[in-house]
Design an enzyme around this catalytic site. Sequence first.
Site, PDB file in Angstrom:
ATOM      1  N   LYS A   1       0.845  -1.202   0.000  1.00  0.00           N
ATOM      2  CA  LYS A   1       0.000   0.000   0.000  1.00  0.00           C
ATOM      3  C   LYS A   1       0.881   1.252   0.000  1.00  0.00           C
ATOM      4  CE  LYS A   1      -3.786   2.135   2.651  1.00  0.00           C
ATOM      5  NZ  LYS A   1      -4.584   2.048   3.896  1.00  0.00           N
TER       6      LYS A   1
ATOM      7  N   SER B   1      -9.458   1.900   3.069  1.00  0.00           N
ATOM      8  CA  SER B   1      -8.628   2.634   2.134  1.00  0.00           C
ATOM      9  C   SER B   1      -7.606   1.758   1.402  1.00  0.00           C
ATOM     10  CB  SER B   1      -7.884   3.754   2.866  1.00  0.00           C
ATOM     11  OG  SER B   1      -7.046   3.229   3.865  1.00  0.00           O
TER      12      SER B   1
ATOM     13  N   SER C   1      -9.462  -0.266   7.405  1.00  0.00           N
ATOM     14  CA  SER C   1      -8.927  -0.200   6.037  1.00  0.00           C
ATOM     15  C   SER C   1      -8.234  -1.442   5.521  1.00  0.00           C
ATOM     16  CB  SER C   1      -7.981   0.980   5.906  1.00  0.00           C
ATOM     17  OG  SER C   1      -8.726   2.136   5.668  1.00  0.00           O
TER      18      SER C   1
HETATM   19  N1  GLN Z   1     -12.697   4.488   6.485  1.00  0.00           N
HETATM   20  C1  GLN Z   1     -12.121   4.939   7.719  1.00  0.00           C
HETATM   21  C2  GLN Z   1     -11.676   6.370   7.551  1.00  0.00           C
HETATM   22  O1  GLN Z   1     -11.946   6.934   6.559  1.00  0.00           O
HETATM   23  C3  GLN Z   1     -10.953   4.065   8.093  1.00  0.00           C
HETATM   24  C4  GLN Z   1      -9.779   4.290   7.226  1.00  0.00           C
HETATM   25  C5  GLN Z   1      -8.591   3.494   7.643  1.00  0.00           C
HETATM   26  O2  GLN Z   1      -8.707   2.502   8.362  1.00  0.00           O
HETATM   27  N2  GLN Z   1      -7.435   3.958   7.237  1.00  0.00           N
HETATM   28  O3  GLN Z   1     -11.060   6.939   8.392  1.00  0.00           O
END
Ligand code: GLN
Length: 485
Positions: free
Chosen positions: A78, A153, A177
């Site tokens: 990532k 994400s 994420s």
């Molecule tokens: N979707 C959540 C956010 O927007 C979690 C994102 C993540 O775990 N990086 O913060």
Amino acid sequence: MKLHELTIHQARSLLKSGEISALELTTAAIDRILQVDNEVKAYLTLTPEQALEQARQADARWDAGEDIPLLGIPLAIKDVICTEGIPTTCGSKILENFIPPYSATVIERLRAAGAVILGKTNTDEFAMGSSTENSAYFTTHNPWDLSRVPGGSSGGSAAAIAADECLGALGSDTGGSVRQPAALCGVVGIKPTYGRVSRYGLVAFASSLDQIGSFGKDVTDCALLLSVISGYDPRDSTSVNRPVPDYQAALLPDVRGMRLGVPREYFIEGMQPEVETAVRAAIDLLAEMGAEIVDISLPHTEHALPVYYIIAPAEASANLARYDGVKYGFSFPDATDVWDAYRKTRQYGFGAEVKRRIMLGTYALSAGYYDAYYLKAQQVRTLIKQDFDRAFELCDVIVCPTAPTTAFKIGEKADDPLQMYLSDVFTLSASLAGLPGLSLPCGFDGEGLPIGLQIMGQTFDEPTVLRVAYAYEQATDWHTRTPTL
Ligand code: GLN
């Protein structure tokens, strides 16, 4: 079976026996990327030359009789994890030309284990999002249905696995994420206990929540990657100095006598009925296999979302203050003075969601509001943690859905932040409590989209989480299904 379709553990034994070479395997993965990534768009950066060179070195080491866990295995990373000499953009324009001068500890560990790095995968900007639509570059498409999101994400990593564009991948999980995109792409993903894996070189979003996790085509691969990246790192003061158990040894197909907690707050109105049906069927199967099902309650669950959306933006607003156009990354070229330079760099460098988080966080931390928001959120976070402490007196792991719906359409929630935030309603609590959580496939909806089962464990009890996941996987064949591209 084509080489790019192999799991890590299958590829490992073929490499070990000399039936295939790392060069062949890596070439197959690169060819697969060239074949499908114009549609899937999982990768932001490809590093084929380096990958082929690393594969050649791996072959030489196999030939020399070396046998280390990931020797010659092609992986995807990532793009929030620093890779020396390779762009690390975090899906943001503000880091468009950033080439880190060092690698994250997890990258050093993967390389020391012999892994081949294929490239960097797409992410919502600074990992803020649940669909990869917040990437400043492009949206990744779900390999099961290209008109849908892969989740986020870490959507690029999850999609790359589902599309066989790598054998394994790393992601980061701050509120879901790793687990949510794993669920939406029908792959396995684990977020370990906070402190299990070093965050050194992971670009910070919300430091009290961020953890790096692994993705695999099955539980065994996920466990293998986790064992390589886990462990104490003096360069991350929050990494915990405690031995890493043998995660492979935990993979026993036996759940007899284990107590699985089913939290009533995780079956809510508004969730997709097929998700509930599939998850309940998975729980029934585990019961048939000899597990004891225990009704539990996590009464503060409904507060997880508001608490997370105070704490995560608050920490993000502090962490993202460093992008001022001075030290690295994008710098607005025609500024009239230093304030103009700061302002315009951030105005043009950050996307809308990142700005929203910075504003929310700055507000929550400002004098006069700190007690009402940030401090209160931290107190409620403790209550959420205590819910789990009490629940784990009654059960060994908690099983529930990973996400309330299967993959949604690209664009469907893009203009509605609250709807987007709700995709993580089942994953946020484990992040706030610092607990390990894993998602694995447990069925498909009527549209043929994968559904994820979440297994949450006690602090540092990844072995039990992996064991339940492995046992379920052995009894089912969801993980063997692949999308047609
Ligand atoms: N979707 C959540 C956010 O927007 C979690 C994102 C993540 O775990 N990086 O913060």
